[in-house]
Structure formats: C-alpha cells, structure tokens
Design an enzyme around this catalytic site. Structure first.
Site, PDB file in Angstrom:
ATOM      1  N   PHE A  88       0.831  -1.218   0.000  1.00 56.68           N
ATOM      2  CA  PHE A  88       0.000   0.000   0.000  1.00 56.68           C
ATOM      3  C   PHE A  88       0.864   1.267   0.000  1.00 56.68           C
ATOM      4  CE2 PHE A  88      -2.717  -3.272   2.047  1.00 56.68           C
ATOM      5  CZ  PHE A  88      -3.538  -3.457   0.944  1.00 56.68           C
ATOM      6  N   TYR A  89       2.014   1.183   0.675  1.00 51.25           N
ATOM      7  CA  TYR A  89       2.968   2.303   0.611  1.00 51.25           C
ATOM      8  C   TYR A  89       3.389   2.531  -0.848  1.00 51.25           C
ATOM      9  CZ  TYR A  89       7.572   4.551   0.830  1.00 51.25           C
ATOM     10  OH  TYR A  89       8.651   5.373   0.607  1.00 51.25           O
TER      11      TYR A  89
END
Ligand SMILES: NC(=O)c1ccc[n+]([C@@H]2O[C@H](COP(=O)([O-])OP(=O)(O)OC[C@H]3O[C@@H](n4cnc5c(N)ncnc54)[C@H](OP(=O)(O)O)[C@@H]3O)[C@@H](O)[C@H]2O)c1
Length: 245
Positions: free
Chosen positions: A150-151
C-alpha cells in the site's frame, strides 16, 4: 530553481531526509518544518537555530487545514512546498482482512496529504514570481515491494499525480519536481535496513535532491532509483525478484 531567499515548507522535516534538506536550505532561506512529535521538532530547532516548526499530523484533515490557515496567515510568501513526510506499514497481502487500516494509513500519509497540500497551497504558490512543488516518492514506484504494497501504491499515485500537475502547470510560474528516492539510511526503516541494497545517507539524499532542483531536473532519481527504472522496463520479472528477495 534558485534556492536562495525563499520561504520553504518541508513536511516531516524533524528527522531523516527532511531534516537534512532543512539543514542545507536554512542558511539561505526561511525554512518551516512540520511533524507530529513535538520533542523531535524541538530537537530539530535546537540543532538548527532559526528553523521554524509547526506541529501537525498531516493525515488528520482538521490539523492539516489548521496548518494551512497558519501558513497563509504567517508566511503568505511561500515559494517552495517540499512534500517529504512519509511512512510505511508492513503488510501480508494474503491476510486480506487485516490490511484495511494499513491501506488507509499509507494512502492518507503518502498520497492524500501531499496532494491536499498542493490543492490548498497552489493559489499562494501561483502568486509568487517563481515557485516549486517537490514531491518525494521512491524508486519502488517502478518495482514495488509486496510487503509494502500500500505504501508503494500510494507513492505510485503521487508519482502519477506529479506528472499531471507538472503538465497542467507548465505555462505557470510553478515548477513540479519529483524525487524518486533510493534506499536511504534513516529511522524510516525502524532499525531494519535491508542489507540487499546499499543505502545512501540522508545527507547524501538531501544533497542530490538539491543538486537536481538547482539544475532544473524535474525527475530526480538518485542512486539505485535510475537502475530500478531501467530494470522495470527491460527485465521486470528480474527486477521484482531483486526487490522482493
Ligand atoms: N528512507 C528511505 O529509504 C526512503 C526510500 C524511498 C523514499 N523515502 C521517502 O522519503 C521521505 C522521507 O523519508 P525518511 O527516510 O526521511 O523518513 P523518516 O526518517 O522516518 O522521517 C519521516 C518524517 O516524517 C514525519 N511524519 C511521519 N508521519 C507524519 C504525519 N502523519 N504527519 C506529519 N509528519 C509526519 C516524521 O515526524 P513525526 O514522526 O514526528 O511525525 C519525520 O519528520 C518519505 O516520503 C519516504 O517515503 C524514503
């Protein structure tokens, strides 16, 4: 862009790359940093007299809007916005049920906060004869790490947004820079710096960033980030194996 005589906001400037950017810019510019932790902000101010500090959790919309209001009131002549604050949540994509909060936090900090600051501060930047936005992303934009999914996705969104913003602002006084950072030795890794790739220091990362901006290079790829781009184009499977070990 000339880096002299500007008023500059560096988000997340209380440690790591942001603090080194502040250290390098402070002698010739007015520099404001922000972060959540007041102790870190105070330590940065003690180390760099003249530094201006603002406490703010950028993922909290109310705090972010209050920061923008304070900036507009106190420093209306903002020339440079450096969207540096960032952080990552480890995830295991096989454990889907547990991942929603990590996804929300990564998107809020690494994409929504910098894009919202651009939205809010653009009128003020456009009023300046020369101004710039600098978005800090990562070489993982090209070859994402699955355990930071997700980063990486949030930074890829910031990368795409930076391209659009640069395109839309090309006839204006505001330049848009993106710095695709390689591995840098900071607290970002919480003491678990991967040993697969050599890391550069935060001081080096800041120096290469400012060198790129001074030279008018709108996409700055220090260290191994350039290699990541070529690997993603020429040998993507090999690149994904290298990054995901
Ligand atoms: N280090 C690397 O290897 C690496 C690689 C690629 C890209 N990057 C990117 O480079 C940028 C700087 O990273 P770094 O290594 O210098 O990180 P760092 O040493 O962990 O510093 C992060 C800074 O952001 C602030 N921050 C974190 N969450 C925040 C929030 N919610 N609101 C406001 N401030 C917040 C922190 O202060 P508080 O904790 O007090 O809030 C701190 O000042 C990030 O965007 C990161 O994604 C780093």
């Amino acid at each position: 862009m000339k880096l002299i005589g500007n008023t500059i906001l560096i988000t997340g400037g209380s440690e790591g790359i942001g603090l080194e950017l502040a250290r390098a810019l402070l002698p010739d510019n007015r520099v404001i940093i922000c972060g959540r932790n007041d102790d870190k902000l105070q330590r940065a101010k003690a180390a760099l007299p003249g530094l201006l500090i603002e406490q703010c959790d950028l993922t909290d919309e109310r705090q972010r809007n209050a920061l923008v209001a304070r900036l507009l009131a106190s420093y209306p002549q903002l020339d440079l916005l450096i969207n540096n604050a960032g952080g990552k949540q480890p995830v295991d994509l096989l454990e889907g049920d547990d991942n929603d909060s990590a996804m929300a936090r990564d998107l809020a900090l690494n994409f929504i906060a910098p894009a919202a600051l651009c939205n809010a501060l653009l009128p003020q930047l456009r009023a300046r004869p020369r101004a710039a936005i600098v978005n800090i992303t990562t070489g993982l934009v090209y070859l994402p790490k699955a355990e930071q999914a997700f980063y990486c996705a949030a930074k890829a969104a910031l990368h795409s947004y930076s391209e659009s913003l640069r395109w839309r602002l090309q006839e204006t006084s505001v330049e848009v820079y993106e710095v695709l950072m390689p591995l840098v030795d900071t607290q970002f890794h919480l003491g678990q710096l991967p040993d697969s790739v050599p890391a550069i220091s935060a001081e080096q990362a800041a120096r290469l960033t400012l060198q790129g901006i001074r030279a008018g290079c709108h996409q700055i790829r220090p260290g191994k980030s350039r290699l990541a781009r070529w690997l993603a184009l020429l040998a993507p499977q090999r690149g994904m194996r290298l990054v995901n070990g």
